[in-house]
Design a protein around this motif. Structure first.
Motif, PDB file in Angstrom:
ATOM      1  N   SER A  36      81.208  42.725 140.258  1.00 39.90           N
ATOM      2  CA  SER A  36      82.356  42.818 141.147  1.00 39.90           C
ATOM      3  C   SER A  36      82.853  41.436 141.532  1.00 39.90           C
ATOM      4  O   SER A  36      82.175  40.438 141.284  1.00 39.90           O
ATOM      5  CB  SER A  36      81.992  43.605 142.415  1.00 39.90           C
ATOM      6  N   GLY A  37      84.045  41.368 142.093  1.00 39.72           N
ATOM      7  CA  GLY A  37      84.559  40.117 142.628  1.00 39.72           C
ATOM      8  C   GLY A  37      85.716  39.525 141.860  1.00 39.72           C
ATOM      9  O   GLY A  37      86.421  38.656 142.378  1.00 39.72           O
ATOM     10  N   ARG A  38      85.891  39.916 140.618  1.00 39.28           N
ATOM     11  CA  ARG A  38      87.020  39.439 139.823  1.00 39.28           C
ATOM     12  C   ARG A  38      87.078  40.275 138.548  1.00 39.28           C
ATOM     13  O   ARG A  38      86.198  41.075 138.280  1.00 39.28           O
ATOM     14  CB  ARG A  38      86.885  37.962 139.483  1.00 39.28           C
ATOM     15  N   THR A  39      88.113  40.060 137.778  1.00 40.56           N
ATOM     16  CA  THR A  39      88.181  40.765 136.507  1.00 40.56           C
ATOM     17  C   THR A  39      87.191  40.168 135.520  1.00 40.56           C
ATOM     18  O   THR A  39      87.009  38.951 135.460  1.00 40.56           O
ATOM     19  CB  THR A  39      89.597  40.714 135.917  1.00 40.56           C
ATOM     20  N   PHE A  40      86.548  41.026 134.765  1.00 46.38           N
ATOM     21  CA  PHE A  40      85.514  40.567 133.840  1.00 46.38           C
ATOM     22  C   PHE A  40      85.975  40.637 132.395  1.00 46.38           C
ATOM     23  O   PHE A  40      85.170  40.466 131.484  1.00 46.38           O
ATOM     24  CB  PHE A  40      84.242  41.401 134.049  1.00 46.38           C
ATOM     25  N   ILE A  41      87.254  40.860 132.177  1.00 42.95           N
ATOM     26  CA  ILE A  41      87.752  41.030 130.819  1.00 42.95           C
ATOM     27  C   ILE A  41      87.525  39.778 129.985  1.00 42.95           C
ATOM     28  O   ILE A  41      87.380  39.848 128.769  1.00 42.95           O
ATOM     29  CB  ILE A  41      89.236  41.427 130.836  1.00 42.95           C
ATOM     30  N   THR A  42      87.463  38.597 130.621  1.00 43.49           N
ATOM     31  CA  THR A  42      87.248  37.361 129.864  1.00 43.49           C
ATOM     32  C   THR A  42      85.800  36.895 129.893  1.00 43.49           C
ATOM     33  O   THR A  42      85.477  35.823 129.382  1.00 43.49           O
ATOM     34  CB  THR A  42      88.123  36.230 130.434  1.00 43.49           C
ATOM     35  N   ALA A  43      84.932  37.696 130.458  1.00 42.41           N
ATOM     36  CA  ALA A  43      83.548  37.270 130.658  1.00 42.41           C
ATOM     37  C   ALA A  43      82.672  37.530 129.444  1.00 42.41           C
ATOM     38  O   ALA A  43      82.930  38.411 128.625  1.00 42.41           O
ATOM     39  CB  ALA A  43      82.957  37.993 131.864  1.00 42.41           C
ATOM     40  N   VAL A  66      67.898  37.336 126.266  1.00 39.67           N
ATOM     41  CA  VAL A  66      67.572  38.645 125.720  1.00 39.67           C
ATOM     42  C   VAL A  66      68.740  39.174 124.883  1.00 39.67           C
ATOM     43  O   VAL A  66      68.591  39.481 123.705  1.00 39.67           O
ATOM     44  CB  VAL A  66      67.230  39.651 126.839  1.00 39.67           C
ATOM     45  N   THR A  67      69.905  39.262 125.519  1.00 39.80           N
ATOM     46  CA  THR A  67      71.071  39.813 124.847  1.00 39.80           C
ATOM     47  C   THR A  67      72.323  39.447 125.624  1.00 39.80           C
ATOM     48  O   THR A  67      72.248  39.075 126.797  1.00 39.80           O
ATOM     49  CB  THR A  67      70.956  41.349 124.708  1.00 39.80           C
ATOM     50  N   ALA A  68      73.474  39.521 124.965  1.00 40.97           N
ATOM     51  CA  ALA A  68      74.745  39.236 125.632  1.00 40.97           C
ATOM     52  C   ALA A  68      75.854  40.026 124.964  1.00 40.97           C
ATOM     53  O   ALA A  68      75.716  40.455 123.810  1.00 40.97           O
ATOM     54  CB  ALA A  68      75.060  37.741 125.592  1.00 40.97           C
ATOM     55  N   ILE A  69      76.955  40.179 125.696  1.00 41.10           N
ATOM     56  CA  ILE A  69      78.111  40.887 125.167  1.00 41.10           C
ATOM     57  C   ILE A  69      79.382  40.216 125.670  1.00 41.10           C
ATOM     58  O   ILE A  69      79.479  39.840 126.842  1.00 41.10           O
ATOM     59  CB  ILE A  69      78.080  42.389 125.575  1.00 41.10           C
ATOM     60  N   ARG A  70      80.318  40.026 124.774  1.00 41.28           N
ATOM     61  CA  ARG A  70      81.645  39.557 125.166  1.00 41.28           C
ATOM     62  C   ARG A  70      82.426  40.768 125.639  1.00 41.28           C
ATOM     63  O   ARG A  70      82.647  41.707 124.858  1.00 41.28           O
ATOM     64  CB  ARG A  70      82.346  38.869 124.011  1.00 41.28           C
ATOM     65  N   TRP A  71      82.857  40.732 126.899  1.00 43.52           N
ATOM     66  CA  TRP A  71      83.370  41.942 127.524  1.00 43.52           C
ATOM     67  C   TRP A  71      84.558  42.515 126.784  1.00 43.52           C
ATOM     68  O   TRP A  71      84.612  43.705 126.504  1.00 43.52           O
ATOM     69  CB  TRP A  71      83.764  41.644 128.978  1.00 43.52           C
ATOM     70  N   SER A  72      85.533  41.688 126.435  1.00 44.72           N
ATOM     71  CA  SER A  72      86.771  42.229 125.856  1.00 44.72           C
ATOM     72  C   SER A  72      86.571  42.732 124.434  1.00 44.72           C
ATOM     73  O   SER A  72      87.020  43.824 124.076  1.00 44.72           O
ATOM     74  CB  SER A  72      87.862  41.159 125.876  1.00 44.72           C
ATOM     75  N   ALA A  73      85.874  41.958 123.611  1.00 46.33           N
ATOM     76  CA  ALA A  73      85.755  42.312 122.192  1.00 46.33           C
ATOM     77  C   ALA A  73      84.542  43.188 121.910  1.00 46.33           C
ATOM     78  O   ALA A  73      84.465  43.806 120.851  1.00 46.33           O
ATOM     79  CB  ALA A  73      85.666  41.048 121.349  1.00 46.33           C
ATOM     80  N   GLY A  74      83.599  43.214 122.850  1.00 44.71           N
ATOM     81  CA  GLY A  74      82.402  44.006 122.622  1.00 44.71           C
ATOM     82  C   GLY A  74      81.428  43.405 121.624  1.00 44.71           C
ATOM     83  O   GLY A  74      80.517  44.083 121.165  1.00 44.71           O
TER      84      GLY A  74
END
Length: 125
Positions: free
Chosen positions: A25-32, A48-56
């Motif tokens: 929460s706190g801002r848009t995460f589309i670029t995170a 461990v793992t990561a994901i680009r929010w917009s592209a998946g």
């Protein structure tokens, strides 16, 4: 103010499964880029793992590939870590993290600006 709140940790036997969630929460995460890291006693925090929010696009450490799955829910603003076939060596505090600079280094702990408080995962043998 970005906030990340993890939930879902606990005690499980080897071979079992757990699902961790990170409420963002706190801002848009589309670029995170959202990451999960873990830290065992006496050890450094590790990717461990990561994901680009917009592209998946997803990234995994070799030690969890094929056992863990990261996903995100746009409607709920959450990131989930599904952990299957758990091993005692997966025991650690698991942290959710976020970075917004598209650094190109999603596996590096130093690229993340925001961290949750962590949730304990214990796998018994």
């Amino acid at each position: 103010q970005v906030q990340l709140v993890e939930s879902g940790g606990g005690l499980v036997q080897a071979g079992g499964s757990l699902r961790l969630s990170c409420a963002a929460s706190g801002r848009t995460f589309i670029t995170a880029t959202m990451g999960w890291f873990r830290q065992a006693p006496g050890k450094e925090r590790e990717f461990v793992t990561a994901i680009r929010w917009s592209a998946g696009i997803t990234y995994y450490a070799d030690s969890v590939k094929g056992r863990f799955t990261i996903s995100r829910d746009n409607a709920k603003n959450t990131v989930t870590l599904q952990m299957n076939s758990l091993k005692p060596e997966d025991t650690a505090v698991y942290y959710c993290a976020a970075e917004f600079r598209s650094s190109g280094r999603p596996r590096s702990v130093y690229e993340y600006d925001y961290w949750g408080q962590g949730t304990q995962v214990t796998v018994s043998s």
